[in-house]
Design an enzyme around this catalytic site. Structure first.
Site, short mmCIF file in Angstrom:
data_model
loop_
_atom_site.label_atom_id
_atom_site.label_comp_id
_atom_site.label_asym_id
_atom_site.label_seq_id
_atom_site.Cartn_x
_atom_site.Cartn_y
_atom_site.Cartn_z
N HIS A 64 79.88 2.47 32.53
CA HIS A 64 81.05 1.59 32.57
C HIS A 64 82.21 2.23 33.32
O HIS A 64 83.10 1.54 33.80
CB HIS A 64 81.50 1.23 31.16
CG HIS A 64 80.41 0.77 30.26
ND1 HIS A 64 79.73 -0.40 30.50
CD2 HIS A 64 79.83 1.31 29.17
CE1 HIS A 64 78.80 -0.56 29.57
NE2 HIS A 64 78.82 0.47 28.76
N HIS A 94 89.17 8.53 31.23
CA HIS A 94 88.34 7.74 32.15
C HIS A 94 89.25 6.81 32.93
O HIS A 94 90.45 6.71 32.63
CB HIS A 94 87.29 6.95 31.35
CG HIS A 94 87.91 5.98 30.40
ND1 HIS A 94 88.23 6.32 29.10
CD2 HIS A 94 88.36 4.70 30.56
CE1 HIS A 94 88.81 5.30 28.51
NE2 HIS A 94 88.91 4.30 29.38
N HIS A 96 89.72 2.85 35.11
CA HIS A 96 89.30 1.47 35.39
C HIS A 96 89.81 1.17 36.80
O HIS A 96 90.92 1.60 37.15
CB HIS A 96 89.93 0.50 34.39
CG HIS A 96 89.58 0.81 32.96
ND1 HIS A 96 88.53 0.21 32.30
CD2 HIS A 96 90.13 1.68 32.07
CE1 HIS A 96 88.46 0.68 31.06
NE2 HIS A 96 89.42 1.58 30.90
N GLU A 106 94.17 -2.46 33.87
CA GLU A 106 93.92 -3.35 32.74
C GLU A 106 95.24 -3.94 32.27
O GLU A 106 95.40 -5.16 32.22
CB GLU A 106 93.23 -2.55 31.61
CG GLU A 106 91.89 -1.99 32.07
CD GLU A 106 90.89 -1.88 30.95
OE1 GLU A 106 91.14 -1.09 30.01
OE2 GLU A 106 89.86 -2.58 30.99
N HIS A 119 92.98 6.23 31.41
CA HIS A 119 93.13 6.21 29.95
C HIS A 119 92.78 7.57 29.36
O HIS A 119 91.66 8.04 29.55
CB HIS A 119 92.21 5.15 29.33
CG HIS A 119 92.67 3.76 29.58
ND1 HIS A 119 91.85 2.67 29.49
CD2 HIS A 119 93.91 3.30 29.91
CE1 HIS A 119 92.56 1.57 29.75
NE2 HIS A 119 93.80 1.93 30.03
N THR A 199 89.54 -1.53 25.02
CA THR A 199 89.42 -2.60 26.04
C THR A 199 87.97 -2.84 26.42
O THR A 199 87.69 -3.62 27.32
CB THR A 199 90.23 -2.26 27.30
OG1 THR A 199 89.63 -1.11 27.92
CG2 THR A 199 91.69 -1.99 26.97
O1 1SD Z 1 86.56 2.06 27.84
C1 1SD Z 1 86.71 3.02 26.85
C2 1SD Z 1 85.34 3.39 26.32
O2 1SD Z 1 84.60 4.01 27.34
C3 1SD Z 1 85.47 4.33 25.22
O3 1SD Z 1 86.00 5.51 25.73
C4 1SD Z 1 86.41 3.77 24.20
C5 1SD Z 1 86.66 4.78 23.11
O4 1SD Z 1 85.48 4.98 22.42
O5 1SD Z 1 87.66 3.43 24.76
C6 1SD Z 1 87.58 2.50 25.74
S1 1SD Z 1 89.25 2.18 26.25
O6 1SD Z 1 89.84 1.24 25.30
O7 1SD Z 1 89.98 3.45 26.31
N1 1SD Z 1 89.24 1.50 27.67
ZN ZN Z 2 89.85 2.51 29.20
#
Ligand code: 1SD
Ligand code: ZN
Length: 262
Positions: A64, A94, A96, A106, A119, A199
């Site tokens: 993802h 990570h 997006h 986002e 994030h 998200t």
């Molecule tokens: O998209 C991440 C997901 O990969 C995971 O890290 C999760 C936490 O377990 O968080 C989401 S996010 O809300 O930080 N986008």
């Molecule tokens: Zn995220």
């Protein structure tokens, strides 16, 4: 392929509610931040990041996004202050992003998207014993969101983009030690904060969001390198480029967005 969710036509954000009904819940993320509708809270202090040099462990493609994971067995890398009652440990960060420069974040600000969003995911190790437990609690997670706009090359983002060839396929991972994400942050950490969710599925309503107002600048070429990653694994016949891995803004449903700066 047996995946429960993704960012495609058939498994994207508009159908996530079928498997994850909380997608239509009361504190979902991201949101559109409308600055003039946000409230100033003079009691909100600055957020403080204590990120130790050496706790990053590896970089991975989870199908993802690209994720850099940290050793979260102690309090060496924590965020504190702002809306947080205690320190939260850094677990991973990570990104997006979109297909072309104009979409990809986002959160949006007054309806405007940025090219990408970083994030930094932290968890409350004072109240909870594992990340998994924290991820389902209303005050379990704190995610620091940083906007990326396009312009000049970002010197430190190259550390990430140069490692992407090692994690092209879903499920791949490589060593990535000693990376301090402080180098990816803007000089001012003025922020908006509100109560929201993950998200991505399972979309748990467990996140105290801290969205930083000032973006960092990265080049279109660097974003292009993120788009060379694949949503698909090495064994799959079809290859799908990792792009548009963002969820659009969700309903505010009466929530307040607070801001910390003047
Ligand atoms: O998209 C991440 C997901 O990969 C995971 O890290 C999760 C936490 O377990 O968080 C989401 S996010 O809300 O930080 N986008
Ligand atoms: Zn995220």
């Amino acid at each position: 392929t047996g995946n429960l969710w993704g960012y495609g036509k058939e498994d994207g954000p508009s159908v996530w509610h079928k498997n994850y009904p909380v997608a239509q819940g009361d504190r979902q993320s991201p949101i559109d931040i409308v600055p003039h509708q946000a409230s100033h809270d003079p009691s909100l202090g600055p957020v403080v990041l204590n990120y130790d040099q050496c706790t990053s462990i590896k970089i991975a493609n989870n199908g993802h996004s690209v994720v850099v994971e940290f050793d979260d067995s102690d309090d060496r890398s924590v965020i504190r202050g702002g809306p947080l009652d205690n320190p939260y440990r850094l677990k991973q960060f990570h990104f997006h992003w979109g297909v072309k420069g104009c979409h990809g974040s986002e959160h949006t600000v007054a309806g405007n998207s940025y090219a990408s969003e970083l994030h930094l995911v932290h968890w409350n190790a004072v109240k909870y014993t594992t990340f998994g437990e924290a991820a389902t609690a209303p005050d379990g997670l704190a995610v620091l969101g940083i906007f990326l706009q396009t312009g000049d090359d970002h010197r430190w983002l190259n550390m990430i983009t140069d490692a992407l060839y090692t994690v092209k396929f879903k499920g791949s991972a490589a060593d990535f030690k000693g990376f301090n994400p402080k180098c990816l942050l803007p000089s001012s950490l003025h922020y908006w904060t509100y109560l929201g969710s993950l998200t991505t599925p399972p979309l748990h309503e467990s996140v105290i969001w801290i969205v930083v107002k000032d973006p960092i600048t990265v080049s279109e070429k660097q974003l292009g390198k993120l788009r060379t990653l694949l949503f698909t694994g090495e064994e799959e016949d079809q290859r799908t480029r990792m792009e548009n891995n963002f969820r659009p803004p969700q309903l505010l449903k009466g929530r307040n967005v607070l801001w910390s700066f003047r």
